[in-house]
Design a protein around this motif. Structure first.
Motif: not given
Length: 237
Positions: A185-199, A203-214
Protein backbone atom coordinates in the motif's frame (compact mmCIF):
# COMPACT_ATOMS: atom_id res chain seq x y z
CA UNK A 1 -27.85 4.40 17.74
CA UNK A 2 -30.04 3.20 14.84
CA UNK A 3 -32.76 0.75 15.66
CA UNK A 4 -33.19 -2.42 13.67
CA UNK A 5 -36.57 -2.35 11.90
CA UNK A 6 -38.80 -5.33 12.59
CA UNK A 7 -40.40 -6.80 9.50
CA UNK A 8 -44.10 -7.65 9.73
CA UNK A 9 -44.34 -11.28 10.74
CA UNK A 10 -46.32 -13.65 8.54
CA UNK A 11 -49.56 -15.01 9.93
CA UNK A 12 -49.07 -18.65 10.79
CA UNK A 13 -52.24 -20.75 10.61
CA UNK A 14 -52.16 -23.97 12.62
CA UNK A 15 -54.72 -26.41 11.35
CA UNK A 16 -55.90 -29.53 13.22
CA UNK A 17 -57.20 -31.72 10.43
CA UNK A 18 -59.37 -34.01 12.52
CA UNK A 19 -61.12 -31.13 14.24
CA UNK A 20 -61.85 -29.38 10.96
CA UNK A 21 -63.15 -32.48 9.29
CA UNK A 22 -65.33 -33.43 12.25
CA UNK A 23 -66.91 -30.00 12.18
CA UNK A 24 -67.37 -30.05 8.42
CA UNK A 25 -64.75 -27.38 7.71
CA UNK A 26 -62.59 -29.30 5.25
CA UNK A 27 -63.23 -26.72 2.52
CA UNK A 28 -61.99 -23.95 4.78
CA UNK A 29 -58.72 -25.82 5.21
CA UNK A 30 -58.36 -25.99 1.45
CA UNK A 31 -58.99 -22.26 1.17
CA UNK A 32 -56.36 -21.53 3.80
CA UNK A 33 -53.74 -23.60 2.01
CA UNK A 34 -54.67 -22.12 -1.34
CA UNK A 35 -54.26 -18.66 0.14
CA UNK A 36 -50.85 -19.58 1.54
CA UNK A 37 -49.74 -20.96 -1.83
CA UNK A 38 -50.86 -17.78 -3.57
CA UNK A 39 -48.98 -15.69 -1.01
CA UNK A 40 -45.89 -17.85 -1.51
CA UNK A 41 -46.10 -17.40 -5.27
CA UNK A 42 -46.43 -13.65 -4.82
CA UNK A 43 -43.37 -13.55 -2.56
CA UNK A 44 -41.38 -15.56 -5.11
CA UNK A 45 -42.45 -13.15 -7.85
CA UNK A 46 -41.37 -10.17 -5.75
CA UNK A 47 -37.97 -11.75 -5.05
CA UNK A 48 -37.44 -12.42 -8.76
CA UNK A 49 -38.44 -8.87 -9.67
CA UNK A 50 -36.22 -7.41 -6.96
CA UNK A 51 -33.22 -9.39 -8.17
CA UNK A 52 -33.95 -8.50 -11.80
CA UNK A 53 -34.03 -4.72 -11.31
CA UNK A 54 -31.15 -4.66 -8.83
CA UNK A 55 -28.93 -6.73 -11.14
CA UNK A 56 -29.81 -4.45 -14.04
CA UNK A 57 -28.84 -1.46 -11.90
CA UNK A 58 -25.43 -3.01 -11.26
CA UNK A 59 -25.02 -3.59 -14.99
CA UNK A 60 -25.89 0.07 -15.59
CA UNK A 61 -23.11 1.02 -13.19
CA UNK A 62 -20.60 -1.12 -15.09
CA UNK A 63 -21.65 0.66 -18.28
CA UNK A 64 -21.38 4.09 -16.60
CA UNK A 65 -25.11 4.64 -17.13
CA UNK A 66 -25.58 6.31 -13.75
CA UNK A 67 -29.08 7.66 -14.36
CA UNK A 68 -30.22 4.23 -15.56
CA UNK A 69 -28.70 2.67 -12.45
CA UNK A 70 -30.57 5.05 -10.16
CA UNK A 71 -33.82 4.28 -11.99
CA UNK A 72 -33.39 0.54 -11.50
CA UNK A 73 -32.27 0.84 -7.88
CA UNK A 74 -35.29 3.04 -7.18
CA UNK A 75 -37.58 0.46 -8.78
CA UNK A 76 -35.96 -2.22 -6.62
CA UNK A 77 -36.66 -0.17 -3.52
CA UNK A 78 -40.29 0.38 -4.55
CA UNK A 79 -40.70 -3.40 -4.81
CA UNK A 80 -38.82 -4.15 -1.58
CA UNK A 81 -38.39 -1.12 0.72
CA UNK A 82 -36.30 -3.25 3.10
CA UNK A 83 -33.56 -4.07 0.56
CA UNK A 84 -30.57 -2.35 2.17
CA UNK A 85 -28.13 -3.04 -0.68
CA UNK A 86 -30.33 -1.15 -3.13
CA UNK A 87 -30.20 1.97 -0.93
CA UNK A 88 -26.42 1.61 -0.59
CA UNK A 89 -25.89 1.19 -4.33
CA UNK A 90 -28.22 4.07 -5.15
CA UNK A 91 -26.41 6.22 -2.60
CA UNK A 92 -23.02 5.55 -4.17
CA UNK A 93 -24.46 6.27 -7.61
CA UNK A 94 -26.03 9.50 -6.45
CA UNK A 95 -22.71 10.53 -4.94
CA UNK A 96 -20.99 10.00 -8.29
CA UNK A 97 -23.55 12.31 -9.86
CA UNK A 98 -22.88 14.97 -7.23
CA UNK A 99 -26.06 14.46 -5.19
CA UNK A 100 -24.14 14.26 -1.93
CA UNK A 101 -26.89 14.90 0.59
CA UNK A 102 -29.33 12.41 -0.92
CA UNK A 103 -26.45 9.95 -1.19
CA UNK A 104 -25.83 10.19 2.55
CA UNK A 105 -29.55 9.77 3.21
CA UNK A 106 -29.54 6.53 1.20
CA UNK A 107 -26.53 5.17 3.10
CA UNK A 108 -28.20 6.15 6.39
CA UNK A 109 -31.32 4.21 5.40
CA UNK A 110 -29.20 1.20 4.45
CA UNK A 111 -27.56 1.31 7.89
CA UNK A 112 -30.93 1.60 9.62
CA UNK A 113 -32.17 -1.49 7.78
CA UNK A 114 -28.98 -3.49 8.28
CA UNK A 115 -26.59 -2.01 10.86
CA UNK A 116 -24.20 -4.94 10.55
CA UNK A 117 -22.62 -4.25 7.14
CA UNK A 118 -19.23 -2.60 7.55
CA UNK A 119 -19.11 -1.26 4.00
CA UNK A 120 -22.22 0.89 4.56
CA UNK A 121 -20.46 2.78 7.36
CA UNK A 122 -17.22 2.97 5.38
CA UNK A 123 -18.96 4.39 2.32
CA UNK A 124 -20.87 6.95 4.38
CA UNK A 125 -17.65 7.87 6.16
CA UNK A 126 -16.06 8.56 2.78
CA UNK A 127 -18.95 10.85 1.83
CA UNK A 128 -18.90 12.69 5.15
CA UNK A 129 -15.17 13.29 4.73
CA UNK A 130 -15.82 15.03 1.42
CA UNK A 131 -18.37 17.22 3.20
CA UNK A 132 -15.72 18.01 5.85
CA UNK A 133 -17.76 16.34 8.60
CA UNK A 134 -14.62 14.76 10.03
CA UNK A 135 -16.15 13.83 13.38
CA UNK A 136 -19.00 11.99 11.69
CA UNK A 137 -16.62 10.32 9.26
CA UNK A 138 -14.35 9.04 12.02
CA UNK A 139 -17.39 7.68 13.89
CA UNK A 140 -18.44 5.78 10.77
CA UNK A 141 -14.96 4.36 10.21
CA UNK A 142 -14.89 3.33 13.87
CA UNK A 143 -18.16 1.43 13.36
CA UNK A 144 -16.91 -0.15 10.13
CA UNK A 145 -13.72 -1.38 11.77
CA UNK A 146 -15.56 -2.77 14.77
CA UNK A 147 -17.61 -4.89 12.38
CA UNK A 148 -14.65 -5.78 10.16
CA UNK A 149 -11.15 -5.08 11.52
CA UNK A 150 -9.56 -6.04 8.19
CA UNK A 151 -10.72 -3.05 6.13
CA UNK A 152 -7.40 -1.67 4.88
CA UNK A 153 -8.91 1.37 3.19
CA UNK A 154 -10.91 2.31 6.28
CA UNK A 155 -7.72 2.46 8.36
CA UNK A 156 -6.03 4.56 5.70
CA UNK A 157 -8.98 6.96 5.34
CA UNK A 158 -9.35 7.39 9.08
CA UNK A 159 -5.61 7.97 9.37
CA UNK A 160 -5.75 10.65 6.68
CA UNK A 161 -8.48 12.47 8.59
CA UNK A 162 -6.55 12.23 11.85
CA UNK A 163 -3.40 13.48 10.11
CA UNK A 164 -5.34 16.46 8.80
CA UNK A 165 -6.69 17.08 12.30
CA UNK A 166 -3.07 16.96 13.58
CA UNK A 167 -3.66 13.87 15.68
CA UNK A 168 -0.35 12.40 14.55
CA UNK A 169 -0.07 9.47 16.97
CA UNK A 170 -3.53 8.16 16.11
CA UNK A 171 -2.83 8.69 12.41
CA UNK A 172 0.43 6.75 12.72
CA UNK A 173 -1.39 3.80 14.27
CA UNK A 174 -3.92 3.78 11.42
CA UNK A 175 -1.29 3.87 8.68
CA UNK A 176 0.61 1.07 10.39
CA UNK A 177 -2.57 -1.02 10.49
CA UNK A 178 -3.13 -0.38 6.78
CA UNK A 179 0.45 -1.44 5.99
CA UNK A 180 0.14 -4.54 8.16
CA UNK A 181 -2.88 -5.60 6.10
CA UNK A 182 -1.37 -4.62 2.74
CA UNK A 183 2.40 -4.49 2.49
CA UNK A 184 2.21 -2.93 -1.00
CA UNK A 185 0.00 0.00 0.00
CA UNK A 186 2.23 2.80 -1.32
CA UNK A 187 0.03 5.68 -0.16
CA UNK A 188 0.05 4.29 3.37
CA UNK A 189 3.86 4.30 3.41
CA UNK A 190 3.88 7.84 2.02
CA UNK A 191 1.41 9.11 4.63
CA UNK A 192 3.22 7.29 7.40
CA UNK A 193 6.38 9.05 6.24
CA UNK A 194 4.63 12.41 6.52
CA UNK A 195 3.38 11.47 9.97
CA UNK A 196 6.78 10.29 11.16
CA UNK A 197 8.36 13.50 9.92
CA UNK A 198 5.85 15.51 11.95
CA UNK A 199 6.78 13.38 14.96
CA UNK A 200 10.45 14.12 14.23
CA UNK A 201 11.23 10.53 13.33
CA UNK A 202 13.35 11.64 10.38
CA UNK A 203 15.04 8.31 9.65
CA UNK A 204 11.72 6.46 9.72
CA UNK A 205 10.18 9.08 7.42
CA UNK A 206 13.09 8.73 4.98
CA UNK A 207 12.66 4.95 4.86
CA UNK A 208 8.91 5.25 4.31
CA UNK A 209 9.32 7.69 1.43
CA UNK A 210 11.88 5.35 -0.16
CA UNK A 211 9.49 2.43 0.16
CA UNK A 212 6.61 4.49 -1.23
CA UNK A 213 8.71 5.69 -4.18
CA UNK A 214 9.67 2.13 -5.09
CA UNK A 215 6.08 0.90 -4.94
CA UNK A 216 4.70 3.87 -6.87
CA UNK A 217 7.26 3.23 -9.61
CA UNK A 218 6.36 -0.46 -9.83
CA UNK A 219 2.67 0.41 -9.93
CA UNK A 220 3.15 2.94 -12.71
CA UNK A 221 1.95 5.89 -10.60
CA UNK A 222 4.48 8.37 -11.90
CA UNK A 223 3.11 11.56 -10.31
CA UNK A 224 3.01 9.92 -6.89
CA UNK A 225 6.51 8.52 -7.47
CA UNK A 226 7.80 12.04 -8.15
CA UNK A 227 6.12 13.32 -4.96
CA UNK A 228 7.87 10.63 -2.93
CA UNK A 229 11.24 11.37 -4.57
CA UNK A 230 10.75 15.05 -3.80
CA UNK A 231 10.23 14.19 -0.12
CA UNK A 232 13.38 12.07 -0.12
CA UNK A 233 15.41 14.92 -1.58
CA UNK A 234 14.05 17.34 1.03
CA UNK A 235 15.23 15.02 3.79
CA UNK A 236 18.53 14.12 2.12
CA UNK A 237 19.77 17.66 1.51
Amino acid sequence: MPTIPILPSQLVVTTIFNSLESLGFANIAGQVFSGEQAESRQETHLKVSTKKFYTQGLKNLEQQDLHGAIKNFTTTISINPQFASAYSSRGMTRYKLGYKQSAIEDLTTAIEINPYRAKYYSNRGFMLTRLKDYTGAIADYNSALLLNPNLTQAYFNRGAIRLQMENSLAALADFESAIRLDGDFAKAYFNRGVTRYRLREVQGAFEDFQKAAGLFKLQGKIDSYRDAVSKIRQLWY
